[in-house]
Motif scaffolding. Structure first.
Motif, PDB file in Angstrom:
ATOM      1  N   SER A  62       0.807  -1.220   0.000  1.00  0.00           N
ATOM      2  CA  SER A  62       0.000   0.000   0.000  1.00  0.00           C
ATOM      3  C   SER A  62       0.842   1.273   0.000  1.00  0.00           C
ATOM      4  O   SER A  62       0.328   2.352  -0.314  1.00  0.00           O
ATOM      5  N   VAL A  63       2.119   1.177   0.356  1.00  0.00           N
ATOM      6  CA  VAL A  63       2.959   2.376   0.424  1.00  0.00           C
ATOM      7  C   VAL A  63       4.118   2.324  -0.564  1.00  0.00           C
ATOM      8  O   VAL A  63       4.867   3.302  -0.696  1.00  0.00           O
ATOM      9  N   GLU A  64       4.297   1.201  -1.248  1.00  0.00           N
ATOM     10  CA  GLU A  64       5.389   1.046  -2.212  1.00  0.00           C
ATOM     11  C   GLU A  64       5.353   2.176  -3.237  1.00  0.00           C
ATOM     12  O   GLU A  64       4.299   2.467  -3.819  1.00  0.00           O
ATOM     13  N   GLY A  65       6.490   2.826  -3.439  1.00  0.00           N
ATOM     14  CA  GLY A  65       6.569   3.911  -4.403  1.00  0.00           C
ATOM     15  C   GLY A  65       6.211   5.272  -3.841  1.00  0.00           C
ATOM     16  O   GLY A  65       6.448   6.300  -4.489  1.00  0.00           O
ATOM     17  N   ASP A  89      -3.868   6.584   4.939  1.00  0.00           N
ATOM     18  CA  ASP A  89      -2.596   6.505   5.652  1.00  0.00           C
ATOM     19  C   ASP A  89      -2.727   6.999   7.093  1.00  0.00           C
ATOM     20  O   ASP A  89      -1.773   6.894   7.875  1.00  0.00           O
ATOM     21  N   THR A  90      -3.880   7.548   7.434  1.00  0.00           N
ATOM     22  CA  THR A  90      -4.101   8.043   8.791  1.00  0.00           C
ATOM     23  C   THR A  90      -3.981   6.911   9.803  1.00  0.00           C
ATOM     24  O   THR A  90      -4.644   5.886   9.678  1.00  0.00           O
ATOM     25  N   THR A 112      -2.262  12.224  10.547  1.00  0.00           N
ATOM     26  CA  THR A 112      -3.630  12.403  10.095  1.00  0.00           C
ATOM     27  C   THR A 112      -3.609  13.069   8.728  1.00  0.00           C
ATOM     28  O   THR A 112      -3.011  14.136   8.565  1.00  0.00           O
ATOM     29  N   VAL A 113      -4.263  12.429   7.764  1.00  0.00           N
ATOM     30  CA  VAL A 113      -4.316  12.952   6.400  1.00  0.00           C
ATOM     31  C   VAL A 113      -5.760  13.327   6.089  1.00  0.00           C
ATOM     32  O   VAL A 113      -6.647  12.470   6.112  1.00  0.00           O
TER      33      VAL A 113
END
Length: 115
Positions: A62-65, A89-90, A112-113
């Protein structure tokens, strides 16, 4: 005794960036690996990114790149550069450090996003 101190969390708009830091204190040792985990409300803690003693990195799909884990010049300091942040991503982000028989955790820093 080893303590891991995280910093750098906060509130950011979607698409923005944050940089988390993890600075160990106490007994200075060579950890086998260090990394970042996160836990959102109602969800299990999950691995975000990890870096081995030799510099090998691993990321959640989910966070790759978007996220980059790196080591600092100070022994055992690590960073997590988070770009293109999304509301999902929060979470509370935790620093983690592993020896052969012991795992250490930081107290966590809130990210927090907003959309």
């Amino acid at each position: 005794q080893v303590q891991l101190v995280e910093s750098g969390g906060g509130l950011v708009q979607a698409g923005g960036s944050l940089r988390l830091s993890c600075v160990p204190s106490g007994i200075v040792v060579n950890f086998n690996s260090m990394g970042w985990y996160r836990q959102a409300p109602g969800k299990q803690r999950e691995l975000v990114a990890a870096i081995s003693l030799g510099g090998y990195t691993d990321y959640a799909d989910s966070v790759e790149g978007r996220f980059i884990i790196s080591k600092g010049n100070t022994k055992n300091t690590i960073y997590l550069q988070m770009n293109s942040l999304k509301p999902e991503d929060t979470a509370v982000y935790f620093c983690n450090a592993k020896l052969v028989r012991t795992t250490y955790w930081g107290q966590g820093t809130q990210v927090t996003v907003s959309s």
